[in-house]
Design a protein around this motif. Structure first.
Motif: not given
Length: 122
Positions: A92-115
């Motif tokens: 999941i790229p940032p725009h479908l997760a926690y938004g761009p860097a600096g968005g206030g969430h510790f995962l903002s700006g990060k691409t995530l992998i979930f299983i």
């Protein structure tokens, strides 16, 4: 369905994708999740760039139950169509997760992998 063990993540070698990537690791044989459903799942998530785990229901020793509309867009778009008993990987790229860097969430700006293991619907 019996609970599977916590999954292992393969280290990505390609650049992070700019769009949602859905990959079924195990095809389920139960009912398929719909966009408005509440799902019971086991899941683990890692950061794409570092491979560091940031969350895991397996590590807590309990499943999670969520209404899909309450989750990040990557899950809202990536879980429907998944069948009970299945295991799916979502990148999941940032725009479908926690938004761009600096968005206030510790995962903002990060691409995530979930299983995710889909255990039940409803």
């Amino acid at each position: 369905m019996t609970d599977r063990t916590k999954p292992e993540f393969d280290a990505p070698t390609a650049p992070a994708p700019s769009e949602l990537v859905i990959r079924d690791l195990i095809e389920g044989d139960g009912a398929a999740a719909e966009p408005g459903d509440t799902v019971t799942i086991h899941y683990a998530g890692v950061e794409y760039s570092s491979g560091e785990e940031f969350d895991s229901s397996w590590s807590r020793g309990q499943t999670a139950r969520f209404p899909l509309p309450d989750l990040i867009r990557g899950w809202q778009e990536g879980i429907p169509g998944m069948k009970v008993g299945g295991r799916r990987e979502l990148t999941i790229p940032p725009h479908l997760a926690y938004g761009p860097a600096g968005g206030g969430h510790f995962l903002s700006g990060k691409t995530l992998i979930f299983i995710i293991d889909l255990l039940a619907i409803g």
